[in-house]
Write a protein that holds these residues in place. Structure first.
Motif, PDB file in Angstrom:
ATOM      1  N   MET A   1       0.835  -1.330  -0.071  1.00 19.54           N
ATOM      2  CA  MET A   1       0.120   0.031   0.081  1.00 19.54           C
ATOM      3  C   MET A   1       0.903   1.135   0.141  1.00 19.54           C
ATOM      4  O   MET A   1       1.781   1.348   1.037  1.00 19.54           O
ATOM      5  N   GLN A   2       0.531   2.221  -1.108  1.00 22.43           N
ATOM      6  CA  GLN A   2       1.302   3.423  -1.111  1.00 22.43           C
ATOM      7  C   GLN A   2       1.216   4.438   0.040  1.00 22.43           C
ATOM      8  O   GLN A   2      -0.220   4.594   0.576  1.00 22.43           O
ATOM      9  N   ALA A   3       2.292   5.042   0.750  1.00 24.46           N
ATOM     10  CA  ALA A   3       2.017   5.741   1.847  1.00 24.46           C
ATOM     11  C   ALA A   3       1.515   6.991   1.323  1.00 24.46           C
ATOM     12  O   ALA A   3       1.619   7.476   0.143  1.00 24.46           O
ATOM     13  N   ALA A   4       0.523   7.879   2.309  1.00 27.24           N
ATOM     14  CA  ALA A   4      -0.207   9.054   1.870  1.00 27.24           C
ATOM     15  C   ALA A   4       1.174   9.980   1.553  1.00 27.24           C
ATOM     16  O   ALA A   4       2.042  10.200   2.221  1.00 27.24           O
ATOM     17  N   ARG A   5       1.009  10.863   0.680  1.00 25.87           N
ATOM     18  CA  ARG A   5       1.730  12.082   0.185  1.00 25.87           C
ATOM     19  C   ARG A   5       1.364  13.067   1.059  1.00 25.87           C
ATOM     20  O   ARG A   5       0.320  13.670   1.203  1.00 25.87           O
ATOM     21  N   ALA A   6       2.719  13.745   1.305  1.00 26.31           N
ATOM     22  CA  ALA A   6       2.343  15.213   2.121  1.00 26.31           C
ATOM     23  C   ALA A   6       2.348  16.350   1.221  1.00 26.31           C
ATOM     24  O   ALA A   6       2.788  16.099  -0.029  1.00 26.31           O
ATOM     25  N   ALA A   7       1.616  17.304   1.506  1.00 30.99           N
ATOM     26  CA  ALA A   7       1.535  18.535   0.919  1.00 30.99           C
ATOM     27  C   ALA A   7       2.219  19.819   1.536  1.00 30.99           C
ATOM     28  O   ALA A   7       2.421  20.749   1.139  1.00 30.99           O
ATOM     29  N   LEU A   8       2.755  19.718   2.847  1.00 32.44           N
ATOM     30  CA  LEU A   8       3.371  20.761   3.388  1.00 32.44           C
ATOM     31  C   LEU A   8       3.983  20.204   4.767  1.00 32.44           C
ATOM     32  O   LEU A   8       3.371  19.013   5.468  1.00 32.44           O
ATOM     33  N   ILE A   9       5.012  20.661   5.260  1.00 34.76           N
ATOM     34  CA  ILE A   9       5.652  20.619   6.355  1.00 34.76           C
ATOM     35  C   ILE A   9       5.378  21.928   7.417  1.00 34.76           C
ATOM     36  O   ILE A   9       5.727  22.867   6.879  1.00 34.76           O
ATOM     37  N   ALA A  10       4.799  21.611   8.372  1.00 33.22           N
ATOM     38  CA  ALA A  10       4.612  22.851   9.303  1.00 33.22           C
ATOM     39  C   ALA A  10       5.197  22.582  10.670  1.00 33.22           C
ATOM     40  O   ALA A  10       5.321  21.627  11.322  1.00 33.22           O
ATOM     41  N   LEU A  11       6.013  23.821  11.099  1.00 30.48           N
ATOM     42  CA  LEU A  11       6.550  23.779  12.446  1.00 30.48           C
ATOM     43  C   LEU A  11       5.885  24.793  13.302  1.00 30.48           C
ATOM     44  O   LEU A  11       5.729  25.949  12.944  1.00 30.48           O
ATOM     45  N   ASP A  12       5.780  24.103  14.613  1.00 33.32           N
ATOM     46  CA  ASP A  12       5.297  25.227  15.561  1.00 33.32           C
ATOM     47  C   ASP A  12       6.663  25.460  16.468  1.00 33.32           C
ATOM     48  O   ASP A  12       6.884  24.655  17.472  1.00 33.32           O
ATOM     49  N   TRP A  13       7.535  26.666  16.193  1.00 31.03           N
ATOM     50  CA  TRP A  13       8.888  26.644  16.797  1.00 31.03           C
ATOM     51  C   TRP A  13       8.721  27.767  17.836  1.00 31.03           C
ATOM     52  O   TRP A  13       8.678  29.019  17.508  1.00 31.03           O
ATOM     53  N   ALA A  25      -2.964  17.015   1.725  1.00 30.29           N
ATOM     54  CA  ALA A  25      -3.301  18.102   1.127  1.00 30.29           C
ATOM     55  C   ALA A  25      -4.950  18.637   1.488  1.00 30.29           C
ATOM     56  O   ALA A  25      -5.201  19.738   1.385  1.00 30.29           O
ATOM     57  N   HIS A  26      -5.324  17.986   2.579  1.00 28.24           N
ATOM     58  CA  HIS A  26      -6.629  18.459   3.067  1.00 28.24           C
ATOM     59  C   HIS A  26      -6.107  18.735   4.677  1.00 28.24           C
ATOM     60  O   HIS A  26      -7.165  19.194   5.388  1.00 28.24           O
ATOM     61  N   GLY A  27      -4.839  18.830   4.892  1.00 28.85           N
ATOM     62  CA  GLY A  27      -4.464  19.339   6.410  1.00 28.85           C
ATOM     63  C   GLY A  27      -4.556  18.432   7.296  1.00 28.85           C
ATOM     64  O   GLY A  27      -4.246  18.656   8.582  1.00 28.85           O
ATOM     65  N   ALA A 304     -10.917  23.760  21.475  1.00 26.69           N
ATOM     66  CA  ALA A 304     -10.600  23.792  20.320  1.00 26.69           C
ATOM     67  C   ALA A 304      -9.071  23.101  19.986  1.00 26.69           C
ATOM     68  O   ALA A 304      -8.115  23.863  20.023  1.00 26.69           O
ATOM     69  N   PRO A 305      -9.252  21.754  19.715  1.00 28.30           N
ATOM     70  CA  PRO A 305      -7.990  21.072  19.791  1.00 28.30           C
ATOM     71  C   PRO A 305      -7.346  21.165  18.339  1.00 28.30           C
ATOM     72  O   PRO A 305      -8.103  21.633  17.203  1.00 28.30           O
ATOM     73  N   GLN A 306      -6.155  20.935  18.019  1.00 25.02           N
ATOM     74  CA  GLN A 306      -5.241  20.832  16.855  1.00 25.02           C
ATOM     75  C   GLN A 306      -5.336  22.230  16.250  1.00 25.02           C
ATOM     76  O   GLN A 306      -5.382  22.156  14.916  1.00 25.02           O
ATOM     77  N   ALA A 307      -5.423  23.198  16.799  1.00 20.46           N
ATOM     78  CA  ALA A 307      -5.568  24.636  16.229  1.00 20.46           C
ATOM     79  C   ALA A 307      -4.304  25.198  15.497  1.00 20.46           C
ATOM     80  O   ALA A 307      -4.429  25.533  14.432  1.00 20.46           O
ATOM     81  N   THR A 308      -3.166  24.709  16.026  1.00 21.02           N
ATOM     82  CA  THR A 308      -1.870  25.260  15.390  1.00 21.02           C
ATOM     83  C   THR A 308      -1.860  24.612  14.090  1.00 21.02           C
ATOM     84  O   THR A 308      -1.545  25.190  13.141  1.00 21.02           O
ATOM     85  N   GLU A 309      -1.796  23.305  14.020  1.00 22.91           N
ATOM     86  CA  GLU A 309      -1.323  22.617  12.758  1.00 22.91           C
ATOM     87  C   GLU A 309      -2.397  22.885  11.662  1.00 22.91           C
ATOM     88  O   GLU A 309      -2.220  23.085  10.640  1.00 22.91           O
ATOM     89  N   LEU A 312      -1.474  26.726  10.469  1.00 25.45           N
ATOM     90  CA  LEU A 312      -0.258  26.638   9.535  1.00 25.45           C
ATOM     91  C   LEU A 312      -0.827  26.123   8.073  1.00 25.45           C
ATOM     92  O   LEU A 312      -0.420  26.792   7.210  1.00 25.45           O
ATOM     93  N   TRP A 313      -1.606  25.036   8.215  1.00 28.26           N
ATOM     94  CA  TRP A 313      -1.997  24.380   6.786  1.00 28.26           C
ATOM     95  C   TRP A 313      -2.913  25.873   6.122  1.00 28.26           C
ATOM     96  O   TRP A 313      -2.432  25.959   4.814  1.00 28.26           O
ATOM     97  N   LEU A 314      -3.633  26.305   6.806  1.00 28.77           N
ATOM     98  CA  LEU A 314      -4.421  27.276   6.234  1.00 28.77           C
ATOM     99  C   LEU A 314      -3.918  28.509   5.694  1.00 28.77           C
ATOM    100  O   LEU A 314      -3.877  29.165   4.394  1.00 28.77           O
ATOM    101  N   ILE A 315      -2.663  29.048   6.488  1.00 29.92           N
ATOM    102  CA  ILE A 315      -1.911  30.079   6.307  1.00 29.92           C
ATOM    103  C   ILE A 315      -1.144  29.737   4.968  1.00 29.92           C
ATOM    104  O   ILE A 315      -1.059  30.727   3.901  1.00 29.92           O
TER     105      ILE A 315
END
Length: 324
Positions: A1-13, A25-27, A304-309, A312-315
């Motif tokens: 099974m092919q691994a899902a492909r990423a669309a972005l790397i996001a860092l909360d630094w 691609a859907h966040g 509101a969980p998972q707000a940071t990731e 970052l995806w929306l921005i």
């Protein structure tokens, strides 16, 4: 099974930690990492590498966070929010002025070129003028994620509480951050516990002392509490001396007292009439703030969980950074 492909790397630094996310691609989060390499505790660099420069130390942390992800998919963009964009960070990202529209945040990203490596895009912070200026870095991204994650009927008027080292209370109207207040509650708690006389008599217990926390929470609403937090914190010691507060409950009492003063004063200044009140942060800390809000009359709270990731995806999407 092919691994899902990423669309972005996001860092909360931030100051003390670095959280990395590989998003599709859907966040959705495909992978996540939590490293101790905040901007104030970066890994040491080889002294022969540009003299162990700050840039080299950021590069080592960056490589640990997402280097292998980029080698798997070299075309991915990388976006970061938080103190990495401060004057002490990798590259200072200019502030946007408040009031600020959430869609505008992605139009002013600061680019860090890394030679042959993938560049890093840093989200701007927010600055609020006035007699007592105020700033935030990272919370603007959380707000973007919170607003997108709520049903539309809850978003026209929000009061968002982001508890932490420097707690933020943010007024959001539609898609605009209208105003925010900062309380240094977490940092003051740590300083009082570790570096003042109050900490000398504190002892660790078997867990949280809910009764002592509630006892401290109530102080701001008493006649004695009107003297303010600089007066009431001394009761952490004197209640112990009087035998009315166990040594194992003093830390929780102090926590309740500080959070109680924060919540009571914020509600007195900016009562959330007709506003949806949202809590976003560490679950255990949000539970304490929810208890404080209920004590002072606010019982309808949204989490509101998972707000940071999500933010970052929306921005990144607004800035045109998403792969594919």
């Amino acid at each position: 099974m092919q691994a899902a492909r990423a669309a972005l790397i996001a860092l909360d630094w931030g100051t003390s930690s670095l959280r990395a996310y590989r998003l599709d691609a859907h966040g959705n989060v495909l992978d996540a990492r939590n490293l101790p390499w905040g901007i104030m505790r970066l890994p040491e660099a080889d002294p022969g590498d540009a003299g162990g420069s700050l840039h080299a130390r950021f590069e080592i942390a960056f490589e640990a966070a997402c280097g292998d992800w980029l080698r798997q998919q070299p075309g991915l963009a990388v976006i970061a929010c938080g103190m990495v964009g401060s004057a002490q960070g990798w590259r200072e990202a200019p502030y946007l002025d408040v009031p600020a529209g959430l869609p505008d945040i992605g139009s002013t990203l600061t680019r860090v070129d890394r030679g042959q490596g993938t560049p890093l895009h840093i989200v701007p912070g927010l600055s609020q003028g006035g007699a007592l200026p105020n700033v935030m870095r990272g919370e603007e991204t959380q707000i973007a994620g919170i607003v997108a994650g709520l049903p539309s009927h809850q978003t026209p008027n929000l009061l968002v509480c982001l508890p932490g080292t420097h707690s933020k209370w943010v007024r959001v109207t539609g898609q605009r951050i209208a105003h925010f207040d900062t309380f240094m509650t977490g940092e003051v708690y740590a300083a009082l516990r570790e570096h003042t006389l109050l900490g000398r008599t504190m002892r660790d217990g078997q867990g949280e002392d809910a009764q002592s926390f509630a006892q401290g929470l109530a102080v701001a609403g008493t006649p004695e509490g009107r003297a303010g937090v600089l007066s009431t914190i001394f009761s952490t010691r004197t209640l112990g001396l009087a035998g009315r507060l166990p040594a194992t409950g003093q830390a929780d009492y102090l926590s309740g007292l500080l959070i109680g003063h924060e919540v009571a004063s914020l509600l007195a200044m900016r009562a959330p009439a007709q506003a949806t009140l949202v809590l976003c942060g560490q679950a255990s800390l949000c539970a304490r703030y929810e208890q404080a809000l209920a004590y002072y009359g606010v019982r309808d709270v949204v989490h509101a969980p998972q707000a940071t990731e999500r933010g970052l995806w929306l921005i990144a999407r607004g800035a045109g950074l998403l792969a594919g």
